[in-house]
Design a protein around this motif. Structure first.
Motif, short mmCIF file in Angstrom:
data_model
loop_
_atom_site.label_atom_id
_atom_site.label_comp_id
_atom_site.label_asym_id
_atom_site.label_seq_id
_atom_site.Cartn_x
_atom_site.Cartn_y
_atom_site.Cartn_z
N MET A 150 64.62 31.54 54.48
CA MET A 150 63.96 32.24 55.58
C MET A 150 64.93 33.20 56.26
O MET A 150 66.15 33.05 56.18
CB MET A 150 63.46 31.23 56.61
CG MET A 150 62.41 30.26 56.11
SD MET A 150 61.90 29.13 57.44
CE MET A 150 60.83 28.01 56.52
N GLU A 154 62.71 33.65 61.40
CA GLU A 154 61.70 32.73 60.86
C GLU A 154 62.16 31.29 61.00
O GLU A 154 61.40 30.40 61.40
CB GLU A 154 61.44 33.04 59.39
CG GLU A 154 60.64 34.29 59.12
CD GLU A 154 60.55 34.61 57.64
OE1 GLU A 154 59.65 35.38 57.26
OE2 GLU A 154 61.40 34.11 56.85
N THR A 157 62.11 30.08 64.66
CA THR A 157 60.73 29.91 65.10
C THR A 157 60.11 28.66 64.49
O THR A 157 59.46 27.86 65.18
CB THR A 157 59.89 31.15 64.72
OG1 THR A 157 60.43 32.29 65.37
CG2 THR A 157 58.44 30.97 65.12
N LEU A 185 55.88 35.14 62.57
CA LEU A 185 57.10 34.56 61.99
C LEU A 185 56.84 33.13 61.52
O LEU A 185 57.29 32.73 60.44
CB LEU A 185 58.23 34.56 63.03
CG LEU A 185 58.87 35.90 63.37
CD1 LEU A 185 59.84 35.72 64.54
CD2 LEU A 185 59.61 36.48 62.16
N SER A 188 54.76 33.18 58.31
CA SER A 188 55.60 33.53 57.17
C SER A 188 56.50 32.37 56.77
O SER A 188 56.68 32.08 55.58
CB SER A 188 56.44 34.76 57.51
OG SER A 188 57.31 35.09 56.46
N ALA A 189 57.05 31.68 57.75
CA ALA A 189 57.92 30.53 57.47
C ALA A 189 57.15 29.43 56.76
O ALA A 189 57.66 28.82 55.81
CB ALA A 189 58.52 30.01 58.77
#
Length: 322
Positions: A150, A154, A157, A185, A188-189
């Protein structure tokens, strides 16, 4: 990176009360901060540095500034997260120059078990319309290796929201983004996490497969070993430049099996001694006199899919010999 000021911490502001009570509450947060920083950084040494710097910043505040912070625990977590965010960039650069493969540090099963999925009472609700990812393996090698893929923002978060339950509005101030951007974020993580996971198995099934791996490795029968390894199994070895280690990922059951057979032939006195790790059953590699390494596993179905072998002595300090 600028230090937090009382103005920045207005959401945590207010009168604290008795000074000794405040000191007790601040020091009581050390374990939680170390747990947070370890998930951010991947090694206990880096996590200790983050926690130490966090407390340095706390005690640099004037007494009246500390008294104005209503929830010191929230202030400490925010500052530790900012320090981690700053350090992750330089840590990535250091790891590009690392000798051989870099792995997160394997830790005992119970080291941070009491802090996983324990939302911080910062005066704000941790509830959020997005479901948090279930993290039964919040400090496992399986998750920590995914976190390495990541971006720093990311990672910070994801750890703050999905592990510690901090609302996106508060995380936004840490990563310097809007709350909406911070949600993105996290999304996406989570994609990284889901891509990095195979079908989950029960702890009992994991340990059964790992015991079969150990028996086949010690027994020396390559056919038994091949049966317990997934065809696309991967072996990663971290020697840190201190010991000889495979410089690249070893792919495929045949190559992994023969690598372990070669190790056992060269060191016939080597023992695999069981330990409970954050990934489940793992083994200390040792002989009568010394500890050589720690091996942990990822299991899917009835096969080992990932093997992580830690030989770097700087990352084995939590694994003393019995």
């Amino acid at each position: 990176m600028p230090e937090d000021t009382p103005a920045e911490s207005a959401e945590f502001g207010g009168a604290e009360g008795d000074e000794s009570t405040a000191l007790d509450s601040v020091m009581a947060e050390r374990h939680r901060l170390l747990s947070l920083a370890f998930r951010m950084m991947g090694t206990l040494a880096d996590a200790e540095d983050v926690v130490q710097e966090t407390y340095v910043r706390w005690y640099r505040l004037e007494p009246e500034e500390r008294d104005s912070i209503a929830v010191p625990a929230a202030w400490l977590m925010r500052v530790a997260s900012r320090i981690s965010l700053d350090l992750l960039g330089s840590a990535r650069a250091r790891r590009e120059m690392y000798v051989g493969q870099w792995l997160p540090e394997p830790v005992p099963a119970d080291l941070f078990a009491d802090t996983a999925k324990a939302p911080l009472n910062s005066g704000s609700s941790a509830a959020d319309p997005l479901d948090r990812v279930t993290l039964d393996d919040a400090v496992s090698m399986a998750l920590l290796t995914v976190l390495e893929a990541m971006t720093p923002a990311e990672r910070v978060t994801f750890v703050l929201h999905d592990v510690f339950g901090v609302p996106f509005g508060e995380i936004a101030g840490v990563v310097g983004r809007s709350a909406a951007a911070t949600r993105q974020l996290a999304t996406s993580a989570r994609r990284h996490v889901r891509r990095g996971r195979r079908a989950r198995v029960s702890p009992h099934q994991h340990d059964e497969v790992v015991r079969a791996f150990r028996d086949a490795t010690v027994g020396g029968d390559i056919e038994d070993l091949l049966r317990v390894l997934a065809p696309d199994v991967e072996l990663r070895v971290d020697g840190g430049g201190f010991v000889n280690a495979a410089p690249k990922v070893i792919h495929g059951s045949n190559h992994v099996a023969r690598w372990f057979q070669g190790v056992m032939r060269k060191q016939p006195g080597l023992r695999l001694e069981r330990r409970e790790t954050a990934d489940g059953l793992g083994y200390i590699l040792r002989d009568e006199e010394r500890r050589y390494g720690m091996v942990t596993f990822d299991v899917s179905g009835e096969c080992v899919t990932n093997v992580w072998l830690m030989l770097n002595p700087m990352k084995l300090t939590n694994w003393p010999l019995d």
